[in-house]
Scaffold this motif. Structure first.
Motif, PDB file in Angstrom:
ATOM      1  N   HIS A 216       3.180  -2.836  -1.105  1.00 22.98           N
ATOM      2  CA  HIS A 216       1.791  -3.182  -1.402  1.00 22.98           C
ATOM      3  C   HIS A 216       1.141  -3.800  -0.173  1.00 22.98           C
ATOM      4  CE1 HIS A 216       3.971  -6.959  -1.926  1.00 22.98           C
ATOM      5  NE2 HIS A 216       2.830  -7.574  -1.749  1.00 22.98           N
ATOM      6  N   LEU A 217      -0.170  -3.944  -0.235  1.00 22.47           N
ATOM      7  CA  LEU A 217      -0.955  -4.592   0.809  1.00 22.47           C
ATOM      8  C   LEU A 217      -1.437  -5.944   0.314  1.00 22.47           C
ATOM      9  CD1 LEU A 217      -3.238  -1.618   1.968  1.00 22.47           C
ATOM     10  CD2 LEU A 217      -1.042  -2.308   2.940  1.00 22.47           C
ATOM     11  N   ALA A 218      -1.596  -6.863   1.242  1.00 21.71           N
ATOM     12  CA  ALA A 218      -2.231  -8.142   0.910  1.00 21.71           C
ATOM     13  C   ALA A 218      -3.709  -7.903   0.635  1.00 21.71           C
ATOM     14  CB  ALA A 218      -2.040  -9.142   2.039  1.00 21.71           C
ATOM     15  N   SER A 219      -4.334  -8.813  -0.109  1.00 22.16           N
ATOM     16  CA  SER A 219      -5.749  -8.642  -0.445  1.00 22.16           C
ATOM     17  C   SER A 219      -6.621  -8.570   0.806  1.00 22.16           C
ATOM     18  CB  SER A 219      -6.211  -9.778  -1.353  1.00 22.16           C
ATOM     19  OG  SER A 219      -5.971 -11.044  -0.735  1.00 22.16           O
ATOM     20  N   THR A 220      -6.232  -9.316   1.870  1.00 26.14           N
ATOM     21  CA  THR A 220      -7.002  -9.252   3.117  1.00 26.14           C
ATOM     22  C   THR A 220      -6.902  -7.868   3.752  1.00 26.14           C
ATOM     23  OG1 THR A 220      -5.073 -10.154   4.286  1.00 26.14           O
ATOM     24  CG2 THR A 220      -6.775 -11.719   3.584  1.00 26.14           C
ATOM     25  N   GLN A 221      -5.738  -7.239   3.631  1.00 28.42           N
ATOM     26  CA  GLN A 221      -5.576  -5.892   4.187  1.00 28.42           C
ATOM     27  C   GLN A 221      -6.377  -4.865   3.399  1.00 28.42           C
ATOM     28  OE1 GLN A 221      -1.188  -5.974   4.007  1.00 28.42           O
ATOM     29  NE2 GLN A 221      -1.196  -5.570   6.219  1.00 28.42           N
ATOM     30  N   VAL A 222      -6.454  -5.032   2.081  1.00 27.28           N
ATOM     31  CA  VAL A 222      -7.265  -4.123   1.271  1.00 27.28           C
ATOM     32  C   VAL A 222      -8.724  -4.227   1.685  1.00 27.28           C
ATOM     33  CG1 VAL A 222      -8.051  -3.569  -1.054  1.00 27.28           C
ATOM     34  CG2 VAL A 222      -5.658  -4.183  -0.664  1.00 27.28           C
ATOM     35  N   ARG A 223      -9.191  -5.453   1.878  1.00 25.65           N
ATOM     36  CA  ARG A 223     -10.581  -5.631   2.329  1.00 25.65           C
ATOM     37  C   ARG A 223     -10.784  -5.021   3.707  1.00 25.65           C
ATOM     38  NH1 ARG A 223      -9.853 -10.800  -0.168  1.00 25.65           N
ATOM     39  NH2 ARG A 223      -9.358 -11.750   1.834  1.00 25.65           N
ATOM     40  N   GLN A 224      -9.778  -5.121   4.555  1.00 24.27           N
ATOM     41  CA  GLN A 224      -9.872  -4.540   5.898  1.00 24.27           C
ATOM     42  C   GLN A 224      -9.998  -3.024   5.826  1.00 24.27           C
ATOM     43  OE1 GLN A 224      -6.692  -5.835   8.448  1.00 24.27           O
ATOM     44  NE2 GLN A 224      -7.144  -4.343  10.051  1.00 24.27           N
ATOM     45  N   VAL A 225      -9.221  -2.402   4.940  1.00 27.29           N
ATOM     46  CA  VAL A 225      -9.285  -0.944   4.771  1.00 27.29           C
ATOM     47  C   VAL A 225     -10.668  -0.531   4.288  1.00 27.29           C
ATOM     48  CG1 VAL A 225      -8.405   0.994   3.417  1.00 27.29           C
ATOM     49  CG2 VAL A 225      -6.815  -0.666   4.387  1.00 27.29           C
ATOM     50  N   LEU A 226     -11.212  -1.246   3.315  1.00 26.04           N
ATOM     51  CA  LEU A 226     -12.539  -0.908   2.791  1.00 26.04           C
ATOM     52  C   LEU A 226     -13.622  -1.141   3.837  1.00 26.04           C
ATOM     53  CD1 LEU A 226     -12.209  -2.470  -0.776  1.00 26.04           C
ATOM     54  CD2 LEU A 226     -12.186  -0.036  -0.200  1.00 26.04           C
ATOM     55  N   HIS A 227     -13.476  -2.210   4.626  1.00 29.76           N
ATOM     56  CA  HIS A 227     -14.493  -2.544   5.629  1.00 29.76           C
ATOM     57  C   HIS A 227     -14.569  -1.498   6.731  1.00 29.76           C
ATOM     58  CE1 HIS A 227     -16.991  -5.005   8.253  1.00 29.76           C
ATOM     59  NE2 HIS A 227     -16.114  -4.804   9.235  1.00 29.76           N
ATOM     60  N   HIS A 228     -13.440  -0.915   7.099  1.00 29.82           N
ATOM     61  CA  HIS A 228     -13.417   0.048   8.205  1.00 29.82           C
ATOM     62  C   HIS A 228     -13.729   1.470   7.769  1.00 29.82           C
ATOM     63  CE1 HIS A 228     -11.455  -3.239  10.390  1.00 29.82           C
ATOM     64  NE2 HIS A 228     -11.764  -2.581  11.499  1.00 29.82           N
ATOM     65  N   CYS A 229     -14.002   1.683   6.496  1.00 34.30           N
ATOM     66  CA  CYS A 229     -14.378   3.015   6.041  1.00 34.30           C
ATOM     67  C   CYS A 229     -15.776   3.345   6.574  1.00 34.30           C
ATOM     68  CB  CYS A 229     -14.365   3.066   4.515  1.00 34.30           C
ATOM     69  SG  CYS A 229     -14.474   4.730   3.852  1.00 34.30           S
ATOM     70  N   ASP A 230     -15.917   4.464   7.255  1.00 34.27           N
ATOM     71  CA  ASP A 230     -17.181   4.846   7.898  1.00 34.27           C
ATOM     72  C   ASP A 230     -18.190   5.314   6.853  1.00 34.27           C
ATOM     73  OD1 ASP A 230     -19.193   5.600   9.560  1.00 34.27           O
ATOM     74  OD2 ASP A 230     -18.155   7.354  10.397  1.00 34.27           O
ATOM     75  N   ARG A 231     -19.139   4.435   6.522  1.00 35.00           N
ATOM     76  CA  ARG A 231     -20.135   4.772   5.509  1.00 35.00           C
ATOM     77  C   ARG A 231     -21.422   5.345   6.112  1.00 35.00           C
ATOM     78  NH1 ARG A 231     -19.991  -0.762   2.308  1.00 35.00           N
ATOM     79  NH2 ARG A 231     -18.668  -1.406   4.048  1.00 35.00           N
ATOM     80  N   LYS A 331      -4.292   7.527   3.564  1.00 37.27           N
ATOM     81  CA  LYS A 331      -3.561   7.496   4.833  1.00 37.27           C
ATOM     82  C   LYS A 331      -4.520   7.409   6.012  1.00 37.27           C
ATOM     83  CE  LYS A 331      -0.070  10.045   7.469  1.00 37.27           C
ATOM     84  NZ  LYS A 331       0.815  11.256   7.498  1.00 37.27           N
ATOM     85  N   GLY A 332      -5.604   8.200   5.968  1.00 32.88           N
ATOM     86  CA  GLY A 332      -6.589   8.144   7.043  1.00 32.88           C
ATOM     87  C   GLY A 332      -7.298   6.801   7.104  1.00 32.88           C
ATOM     88  N   ALA A 333      -7.593   6.217   5.943  1.00 30.14           N
ATOM     89  CA  ALA A 333      -8.267   4.920   5.912  1.00 30.14           C
ATOM     90  C   ALA A 333      -7.372   3.826   6.486  1.00 30.14           C
ATOM     91  CB  ALA A 333      -8.675   4.585   4.476  1.00 30.14           C
ATOM     92  N   LEU A 334      -6.074   3.880   6.206  1.00 26.65           N
ATOM     93  CA  LEU A 334      -5.142   2.902   6.769  1.00 26.65           C
ATOM     94  C   LEU A 334      -5.100   3.011   8.291  1.00 26.65           C
ATOM     95  CD1 LEU A 334      -2.162   3.287   4.255  1.00 26.65           C
ATOM     96  CD2 LEU A 334      -3.672   1.308   4.449  1.00 26.65           C
ATOM     97  N   ALA A 335      -5.088   4.242   8.791  1.00 26.05           N
ATOM     98  CA  ALA A 335      -5.046   4.437  10.239  1.00 26.05           C
ATOM     99  C   ALA A 335      -6.308   3.914  10.905  1.00 26.05           C
ATOM    100  CB  ALA A 335      -4.855   5.925  10.552  1.00 26.05           C
ATOM    101  N   LYS A 336      -7.481   4.174  10.302  1.00 25.50           N
ATOM    102  CA  LYS A 336      -8.732   3.680  10.879  1.00 25.50           C
ATOM    103  C   LYS A 336      -8.779   2.154  10.898  1.00 25.50           C
ATOM    104  CE  LYS A 336     -11.652   7.641   9.607  1.00 25.50           C
ATOM    105  NZ  LYS A 336     -12.795   8.081   8.777  1.00 25.50           N
ATOM    106  N   ALA A 337      -8.232   1.540   9.867  1.00 26.51           N
ATOM    107  CA  ALA A 337      -8.271   0.077   9.772  1.00 26.51           C
ATOM    108  C   ALA A 337      -7.158  -0.577  10.575  1.00 26.51           C
ATOM    109  CB  ALA A 337      -8.171  -0.346   8.310  1.00 26.51           C
ATOM    110  N   GLY A 338      -6.230   0.212  11.101  1.00 30.54           N
ATOM    111  CA  GLY A 338      -5.120  -0.357  11.856  1.00 30.54           C
ATOM    112  C   GLY A 338      -4.135  -1.111  10.988  1.00 30.54           C
TER     113      GLY A 338
END
Length: 402
Positions: A216-231, A331-338
Motif C-alpha cells: 500500500h501507499l501512505a496517504s501522503t503518497q496517494v496525494r502526491q500521485v493525484l497532485h502530479h496527474c496532468d489535468r 502505473k503511469g501515475a506512479l512514475a510521473k509522481a516519482g
C-alpha cells in the motif's frame, strides 16, 4: 473531413457505393483526418485493383485482400482499413459471411467447457478467459493437434503438467492455474468423459494465509500521485477522475471499466457498481470525484455510442477492454509522481484506502463494508499491518525487558 475532401480523379471501382458508409463509420469511431485520408487512398487503390482483376464486392474474402498485397508494401493503415471494410460489408450483407472452418476436437471441447462455466456456473468472462488459457495449454501439451482422448488421462499426466508450470508463476497465478485444471477435470468427470475424478490429484500450491501484508501507499503518497496527474489535457483529466474513484472508493479495476453513464445518480451523489460475481452495490460519490467525472464528461469525453463512462483515447472509440488498462494508468501515475512501490496495479490504491481507514480508527467491519468484502477473511489481511492494535494483544515478555 467532409465528403468533398475525398481524393478527386478516378473512382473506387466496385467499392464506390460503400465509401460514404465507411467514412461515416470511421468518423464516428474518432479517427483523425490524416488517418481517414490514408484509409481512403488505400481503399481507392484496392477498388481499382478489384476492377482491373474483374472482382466484385460479393467476391471479397481475406484471401482476396491477401492477393492484393502480394508484391506491395503492406502498410498497417491499409491492412486495417481493408479489415474494417470487409467487416462492414459482411455486417450489411454486401459480402457473404466468412466461412468458418470446423474447429478442431480440442477446440470443441474447450468451447463446451467455456459455455458450461458461463451458463451453468455463472462465472464472469474474466474468470472463464483465465481458465481457458490454462486448459488450452494442458490439452495442447498432452494431445498436440490430435483429438483429445481425455479418457486416457492419468493422474501422472496431471501432476507432471502442474510440476512443469506452477513454479514459473507467483503464488497467486499458480493458484489460478491449479483452480483452472481442477475445474476442467471436474467438468470431464461430470460429463462422463473420464471414469475418475482426477481433480482430486491436483496438488496444492504453497501459499500461506497472511504470510505477507498488502502492499500500500501512505496517504501522503496517494496525494502526491493525484497532485502530479496532468489535468491540462483531456487524457489527464480522464485519468484523474479514474484515480479518484480508485483512491476514494477503493473500486477494482474491472468495476471502473464496467461503469456506465446511467450508473451515476447525480441528484443523490451515488454510483452503482457491478462488482465480483455480478453483484451490484450503491456507493456514495465523493465530491472531488464527482467534480472530476463531471468535468471529463462535459469537456473531454468524445461523442460515442458506447455507454461506458471512461473511453479509450485512441480509435476506435469505446470503453476499455479489461482492467489491465486501468492498472497501466495507475502505473503511469506512479512514475510521473516519482512514487516507488513494489506493486503498481489498480489494487494498490484499494489497499491504501483500507490502511488509511485503519489508521483513522475504522473497524475491520467498516473497512469490509466499504470494500464490499463477502468474507471477513478478506479484510483480516490488514490486521497484519495494524501494529498499534496488535501491541495491545501481545503478552509481556517473561522476566520483563532487560
Amino acid at each position: 473531413m467532409q465528403n468533398s475532401s475525398l481524393p478527386s480523379g478516378g473512382s473506387f471501382g466496385p467499392l464506390s457505393p460503400y465509401i460514404k458508409p465507411y467514412l461515416s463509420q470511421i468518423r464516428t469511431q474518432g479517427y483523425a483526418a490524416r488517418s481517414i485520408k490514408d484509409q481512403v487512398c488505400a481503399l481507392k487503390m484496392f477498388g481499382r485493383w478489384l476492377q482491373r482483376t474483374g472482382r466484385e464486392v460479393r467476391d471479397l474474402t481475406e484471401a482476396v485482400t491477401s492477393d492484393f498485397f502480394k508484391g506491395r508494401y503492406r502498410q498497417y493503415a491499409a491492412t486495417a482499413a481493408l479489415r474494417r471494410l470487409l467487416a462492414m460489408l459482411r455486417r450489411i450483407g454486401a459480402t457473404p459471411a466468412a466461412k468458418t472452418a470446423r474447429p478442431r476436437p480440442s477446440e470443441q471441447l474447450t468451447c463446451a467447457y467455456e459455455r458450461f462455466l458461463l451458463k451453468e456456473r455463472d462465472l464472469s468472462q474474466e474468470t472463464v478467459t483465465c481458465h481457458r488459457r490454462f486448459v488450452r495449454r494442458f490439452l495442447s501439451e498432452k494431445f498436440g493437434s490430435g483429438p483429445p482422448n481425455v479418457s486416457n488421462l492419468r493422474a501422472l499426466d496431471v501432476t507432471a503438467f502442474v510440476q512443469r508450470h506452477a513454479h514459473r508463476h507467483g503464488p497467486a497465478e499458480a493458484k489460478n492455474l491449479l483452480a483452472a485444471i481442477r475445474s476442467f477435470l471436474r467438468y470431464l468427470h461430470y460429463r462422463g468423459l473420464v471414469d475418475r475424478d482426477l481433480s482430486l490429484v491436483v496438488p496444492k500450491v504453497a501459499c500461506w494465509s497472511f504470510s505477507t501484508g498488502p502492499k500500500h501507499l501512505a496517504s501522503t503518497q496517494v496525494r502526491q500521485v493525484l497532485h502530479h496527474c496532468d489535468r491540462s489535457t483531456a487524457v489527464g483529466r480522464r485519468d484523474y477522475a479514474i484515480l479518484l474513484l480508485l483512491a476514494r472508493l477503493g473500486l477494482r479495476a474491472g468495476e471502473v471499466v464496467r461503469l456506465n453513464l446511467e450508473d451515476i445518480d447525480w441528484e443523490n451523489a451515488r454510483i452503482t457498481v457491478c462488482g465480483k460475481g455480478g453483484t451490484w452495490a450503491q456507493l456514495p460519490l465523493p465530491t472531488d470525484a464527482a467534480r472530476a467525472i463531471a468535468r471529463y464528461l462535459r469537456r473531454d469525453r468524445p461523442r460515442c455510442a458506447s455507454r461506458r463512462v471512461f473511453l479509450r483515447n485512441k480509435p476506435p472509440l469505446g470503453g476499455f477492454n479489461h482492467g489491465g488498462a486501468i492498472s497501466r494508468i495507475v502505473k503511469g501515475a506512479l512514475a510521473k509522481a516519482g512514487v516507488v512501490s513494489a506493486r503498481k496495479g489498480a489494487h494498490l490504491l484499494r489497499h491504501s484506502l483500507a490502511m488509511d481507514m485503519l489508521r483513522r480508527g475504522a473497524s475491520f467491519d467498516e473497512i469490509g463494508e466499504v470494500l464490499r468484502h463477502k468474507c471477513s477473511k478478506s479484510t483480516a489481511i490488514y490486521a497484519k499491518i495494524d501494529l498499534q492494535s496488535l501491541r495491545t494483544l501481545a503478552l509481556p515478555w517473561p522476566g520483563g525487558v532487560r
